[in-house]
Design an enzyme around this catalytic site. Structure first.
Site, PDB file in Angstrom:
ATOM      1  N   CYS A 173      46.775  42.542  47.289  1.00 19.97           N
ATOM      2  CA  CYS A 173      46.107  41.407  46.648  1.00 19.97           C
ATOM      3  C   CYS A 173      47.021  40.175  46.593  1.00 19.97           C
ATOM      4  O   CYS A 173      48.237  40.268  46.773  1.00 19.97           O
ATOM      5  CB  CYS A 173      45.611  41.795  45.254  1.00 19.97           C
ATOM      6  SG  CYS A 173      46.807  41.660  43.918  1.00 19.97           S
ATOM      7  N   CYS A 193      49.913  40.437  44.114  1.00 17.26           N
ATOM      8  CA  CYS A 193      50.953  41.360  44.588  1.00 17.26           C
ATOM      9  C   CYS A 193      51.828  40.678  45.639  1.00 17.26           C
ATOM     10  O   CYS A 193      53.038  40.884  45.677  1.00 17.26           O
ATOM     11  CB  CYS A 193      50.323  42.640  45.126  1.00 17.26           C
ATOM     12  SG  CYS A 193      49.654  43.727  43.836  1.00 17.26           S
ATOM     13  N   ASP A 242      49.592  27.859  37.467  1.00 10.89           N
ATOM     14  CA  ASP A 242      48.355  27.986  38.229  1.00 10.89           C
ATOM     15  C   ASP A 242      48.303  26.853  39.251  1.00 10.89           C
ATOM     16  O   ASP A 242      48.648  25.712  38.932  1.00 10.89           O
ATOM     17  CB  ASP A 242      47.153  27.909  37.277  1.00 10.89           C
ATOM     18  CG  ASP A 242      45.850  28.335  37.918  1.00 10.89           C
ATOM     19  OD1 ASP A 242      45.426  27.661  38.890  1.00 10.89           O
ATOM     20  OD2 ASP A 242      45.253  29.314  37.456  1.00 10.89           O
ATOM     21  N   HIS A 249      50.349  46.644  39.930  1.00 14.67           N
ATOM     22  CA  HIS A 249      48.944  46.283  40.136  1.00 14.67           C
ATOM     23  C   HIS A 249      48.011  47.083  39.222  1.00 14.67           C
ATOM     24  O   HIS A 249      48.051  48.308  39.194  1.00 14.67           O
ATOM     25  CB  HIS A 249      48.529  46.502  41.587  1.00 14.67           C
ATOM     26  CG  HIS A 249      47.120  46.085  41.850  1.00 14.67           C
ATOM     27  ND1 HIS A 249      46.805  44.813  42.249  1.00 14.67           N
ATOM     28  CD2 HIS A 249      45.960  46.754  41.722  1.00 14.67           C
ATOM     29  CE1 HIS A 249      45.487  44.727  42.371  1.00 14.67           C
ATOM     30  NE2 HIS A 249      44.951  45.891  42.053  1.00 14.67           N
ATOM     31  N   ASN A 296      39.649  37.332  32.464  1.00 15.87           N
ATOM     32  CA  ASN A 296      38.304  37.568  32.979  1.00 15.87           C
ATOM     33  C   ASN A 296      38.256  38.985  33.538  1.00 15.87           C
ATOM     34  O   ASN A 296      39.208  39.428  34.183  1.00 15.87           O
ATOM     35  CB  ASN A 296      37.972  36.553  34.076  1.00 15.87           C
ATOM     36  CG  ASN A 296      38.072  35.129  33.566  1.00 15.87           C
ATOM     37  OD1 ASN A 296      37.601  34.818  32.487  1.00 15.87           O
ATOM     38  ND2 ASN A 296      38.707  34.273  34.343  1.00 15.87           N
ATOM     39  N   GLY A 339      33.719  36.757  35.417  1.00 16.71           N
ATOM     40  CA  GLY A 339      34.306  35.637  36.151  1.00 16.71           C
ATOM     41  C   GLY A 339      35.624  35.930  36.830  1.00 16.71           C
ATOM     42  O   GLY A 339      36.321  35.014  37.254  1.00 16.71           O
ATOM     43  N   HIS A 355      43.426  41.592  40.018  1.00 11.71           N
ATOM     44  CA  HIS A 355      44.756  41.959  39.509  1.00 11.71           C
ATOM     45  C   HIS A 355      44.771  41.395  38.095  1.00 11.71           C
ATOM     46  O   HIS A 355      44.503  40.199  37.912  1.00 11.71           O
ATOM     47  CB  HIS A 355      45.854  41.327  40.367  1.00 11.71           C
ATOM     48  CG  HIS A 355      47.251  41.745  40.002  1.00 11.71           C
ATOM     49  ND1 HIS A 355      48.075  42.396  40.899  1.00 11.71           N
ATOM     50  CD2 HIS A 355      47.965  41.615  38.858  1.00 11.71           C
ATOM     51  CE1 HIS A 355      49.251  42.628  40.321  1.00 11.71           C
ATOM     52  NE2 HIS A 355      49.204  42.149  39.072  1.00 11.71           N
ATOM     53  N   HIS A 375      45.270  39.466  35.041  1.00  8.33           N
ATOM     54  CA  HIS A 375      46.007  38.230  34.788  1.00  8.33           C
ATOM     55  C   HIS A 375      45.442  37.548  33.556  1.00  8.33           C
ATOM     56  O   HIS A 375      44.255  37.601  33.282  1.00  8.33           O
ATOM     57  CB  HIS A 375      45.993  37.292  35.996  1.00  8.33           C
ATOM     58  CG  HIS A 375      44.646  36.893  36.496  1.00  8.33           C
ATOM     59  ND1 HIS A 375      43.804  37.759  37.166  1.00  8.33           N
ATOM     60  CD2 HIS A 375      43.986  35.711  36.430  1.00  8.33           C
ATOM     61  CE1 HIS A 375      42.700  37.121  37.495  1.00  8.33           C
ATOM     62  NE2 HIS A 375      42.773  35.869  37.051  1.00  8.33           N
ATOM     63  N   HIS A 401      45.301  33.896  31.632  1.00  8.72           N
ATOM     64  CA  HIS A 401      45.485  32.443  31.727  1.00  8.72           C
ATOM     65  C   HIS A 401      45.986  31.965  30.370  1.00  8.72           C
ATOM     66  O   HIS A 401      45.433  32.345  29.337  1.00  8.72           O
ATOM     67  CB  HIS A 401      44.150  31.737  31.992  1.00  8.72           C
ATOM     68  CG  HIS A 401      43.517  32.089  33.290  1.00  8.72           C
ATOM     69  ND1 HIS A 401      43.616  31.277  34.394  1.00  8.72           N
ATOM     70  CD2 HIS A 401      42.761  33.152  33.652  1.00  8.72           C
ATOM     71  CE1 HIS A 401      42.939  31.832  35.388  1.00  8.72           C
ATOM     72  NE2 HIS A 401      42.406  32.973  34.964  1.00  8.72           N
TER      73      HIS A 401
END
Length: 112
Positions: free
Chosen positions: A2, A5, A28, A44, A82, A88, A93, A95, A97
């Protein structure tokens, strides 16, 4: 492999904010606020749905370190994850925000 990764493996460059043996935080590439970083585990996991509570405990400590490093704890910040298609999620992977540096709005239905 991904996208995240590949970032962890150094195949894709990033602007690292903070990292340790277990997690990585980087800016980001398409920010939605003045400060918009992503916090990911280096191992992962597809999403929040598949992790154990112990990982979140460690991730919480790391997120606090990131917030301190970015100096956003006093004025506040938003963290979002998400989960799967209806939530969404675009990269499979886990994550988080972290958005800060300005007023980032309110959630639908939330009272101000």
């Amino acid at each position: 492999m991904c996208l995240f990764c590949k970032i962890i493996d150094g195949e894709i460059p990033n602007k690292t904010v903070h990292e340790n043996e277990e997690f990585l935080c980087f800016h980001d590439i398409n920010p939605a606020a003045k400060i918009h970083v992503l916090i990911i585990p280096k191992k992962h996991y597809d999403s929040f749905d598949v992790i154990k509570p112990e990982l979140m405990a460690n991730m919480t400590k790391f997120i606090h370190e990131v917030a301190d490093k970015l100096d956003v704890r006093e004025n506040g910040y938003r963290i979002i994850t998400n989960i799967k298609e209806h939530g969404g999620q675009e990269v499979n992977h886990l994550h988080i925000h972290l958005l800060a540096g300005e007023y980032v709005g309110r959630l639908v239905g939330a009272k101000k």
